[in-house]
Write an enzyme that holds these catalytic residues in place. Sequence first.
Site, mmCIF file in Angstrom:
data_model
loop_
_atom_site.group_PDB
_atom_site.id
_atom_site.type_symbol
_atom_site.label_atom_id
_atom_site.label_comp_id
_atom_site.label_asym_id
_atom_site.label_seq_id
_atom_site.Cartn_x
_atom_site.Cartn_y
_atom_site.Cartn_z
ATOM 1 N N GLY A 38 0.773 -1.232 0.000
ATOM 2 C CA GLY A 38 0.000 0.000 0.000
ATOM 3 C C GLY A 38 0.805 1.283 0.000
ATOM 4 O O GLY A 38 1.655 1.542 -0.866
ATOM 5 N N ARG A 67 -7.910 -4.955 4.728
ATOM 6 C CA ARG A 67 -7.922 -5.870 5.880
ATOM 7 C C ARG A 67 -7.136 -7.141 5.580
ATOM 8 O O ARG A 67 -6.602 -7.776 6.484
ATOM 9 C CB ARG A 67 -9.360 -6.230 6.260
ATOM 10 C CG ARG A 67 -10.126 -5.094 6.945
ATOM 11 C CD ARG A 67 -11.447 -5.593 7.473
ATOM 12 N NE ARG A 67 -12.142 -4.567 8.273
ATOM 13 C CZ ARG A 67 -13.039 -4.833 9.194
ATOM 14 N NH1 ARG A 67 -13.366 -6.085 9.453
ATOM 15 N NH2 ARG A 67 -13.624 -3.862 9.867
ATOM 16 N N VAL A 68 -7.084 -7.534 4.312
ATOM 17 C CA VAL A 68 -6.379 -8.763 3.936
ATOM 18 C C VAL A 68 -5.312 -8.418 2.902
ATOM 19 O O VAL A 68 -5.629 -8.057 1.779
ATOM 20 C CB VAL A 68 -7.346 -9.820 3.366
ATOM 21 C CG1 VAL A 68 -6.564 -11.068 2.963
ATOM 22 C CG2 VAL A 68 -8.432 -10.167 4.376
ATOM 23 N N LYS A 140 9.320 -14.496 16.830
ATOM 24 C CA LYS A 140 9.496 -15.885 17.254
ATOM 25 C C LYS A 140 10.701 -16.508 16.558
ATOM 26 O O LYS A 140 11.475 -17.258 17.178
ATOM 27 C CB LYS A 140 8.235 -16.694 16.942
ATOM 28 C CG LYS A 140 8.380 -18.174 17.282
ATOM 29 C CD LYS A 140 7.101 -18.951 17.038
ATOM 30 C CE LYS A 140 7.296 -20.422 17.390
ATOM 31 N NZ LYS A 140 6.037 -21.218 17.276
ATOM 32 N N HIS A 281 7.059 15.372 49.808
ATOM 33 C CA HIS A 281 6.813 13.943 50.018
ATOM 34 C C HIS A 281 5.349 13.584 49.751
ATOM 35 O O HIS A 281 4.710 12.889 50.537
ATOM 36 C CB HIS A 281 7.230 13.521 51.421
ATOM 37 C CG HIS A 281 8.691 13.715 51.695
ATOM 38 N ND1 HIS A 281 9.668 13.171 50.897
ATOM 39 C CD2 HIS A 281 9.337 14.417 52.659
ATOM 40 C CE1 HIS A 281 10.856 13.522 51.364
ATOM 41 N NE2 HIS A 281 10.683 14.276 52.422
ATOM 42 N N GLU A 333 12.748 22.322 44.350
ATOM 43 C CA GLU A 333 13.158 21.238 43.450
ATOM 44 C C GLU A 333 12.561 21.404 42.046
ATOM 45 O O GLU A 333 13.277 21.340 41.050
ATOM 46 C CB GLU A 333 12.719 19.888 44.023
ATOM 47 C CG GLU A 333 13.497 19.447 45.245
ATOM 48 C CD GLU A 333 14.757 18.686 44.886
ATOM 49 O OE1 GLU A 333 15.131 18.644 43.707
ATOM 50 O OE2 GLU A 333 15.385 18.137 45.807
#
Length: 529
Positions: A38, A67-68, A140, A281, A333
Amino acid sequence: MTDLAPVKRALLSVSDKTGLVELGKALAEKGVELLSTGGSAKTLRDAGLDVKDVSDVTGFPEMMDGRVKTLHPKVHGGLLALRDNADHVTAMTEHGIGAIDLLVVNLYPFEAALARGADYDEMIENIDIGGPAMIRAAAKNHGFVTTVVDVEDYDALIAELNANDGQTTYAFRQNLAQIAYARTGAYDAAVSSWMADAIGETAPRRRVVAGQIKQTLRYGENPHQTASFYVDGSARAGVATATQHQGKELSYNNINDTDAAFELVAEFNPAETAAVAIIKHANPCGVAKGATLLEAYQKAFDCDRTSAFGGIVALNKALDAETAKAIVEIFTEVVIAPGASDEAKEIFAAKKNLRLLTTDGLPDVLATSNTVRQVAGGMLVQNKDAGFIGLDDLRVMTEKAPTPEQLQDLLFAWKVGKHVKSNAIVYVKNQATVGVGAGQMSRLDSALIAAKKAERMADAMGLSEPLTIGSAVASDAFFPFADGLLEAAAAGATCVIQPGGSMRDQEVIDAANEAGLAMVFTGMRHFRH
């Protein structure tokens, strides 16, 4: 499997096109064959690169609105095949499956769609299917395949290929595989959390929490603890989305305290008033409203000047020069505000260790979100305390009713008490805290400590009496006995706001009447542990 794996064929399919052309050119210069889909393929072709469409490899066109397109054996076989397994190699040959040595994928922008408030149908369309499937397959098979899911890893990939004659090391592929699984895990977490919210599921069977690293911290709460800062990708204004203009890196404690300060000061609408919160704190040591930020800061500072030293200052309006001059008079701080003037930045520039953060907005204190706390063997999840109490929610429980001025101080004290560690007692006078008792095991002790702090401040400021005289007092939860309430009265409080709900409420009400106090119930408590 060997340590070095050559990259001869790469599949590039990305939603974020940042750096894609540069990466494609670098790969092409090394003789790597480029496959793509695409918009990615078009971007690479427009840059003059030779690219083969995945649809030409699979023999199937992209279909069903995209989608596919990659869900095909010629893609997944090329990613999953073990190059040193004879059966796998034979299957590749028989079915015309070419090895894919490098996968570069970033996913549909689901999180971005969520952040901009896309509707349900658009969110569904932003759930990527093919991308995660390919990433998981390639990761994997990291013994042979390199998987890249983040734009920030493109340069590291090219450096790795340059250092190893067009190959990648096993350690490099392992590291990228871990990053890849973390990415798909975070993506699925975002989808599942969104869907739970969308269908009103408050206690889903499985809860996944994910984040992206923003900063590796020097240490945690203590030097012997390691720590990191992760962000969840939400657009909520705060320390996670702030711009740091100067100062050292934020520490673990800085981040925690700055978040507490900014969430507190956001309780006060900047369109109505200036407000300042000073935190130490994770507890407020001074909170005030004023006609100007400078007035609000001075009133907040006068609540507990000792604790304000080395604290965090949060403002609900853009920092101005006058307020900046007052803040730098003591060691501070962090300062966090929706913005800061150039003059204020110049004043702060002389304090190189002072961190200045700006956020371009305030968090919505009424917005719903979840808080997560880890416990041994699990985690506690609850929705954020966005409880709100207004004038119409108050019930007068005593013979004496609060005056309009007292009601304003009571509501101010109530808002502050919501952000004080339990047990919490907060004394307020003229829209400023004058005593805060936090985190005690006994509500009586919280009342005593807050009053004692006010006495010390009165002595330090040369006042004839502590500012708790004539004050309003808030308790984050009910008084279980009358002793805490009577201690507040002894400190000079004239009116009280508390949730009510104790089995001894009547005893407490009777004590308030006898002491001449006005008392209102909210029907809501604000425990903060």
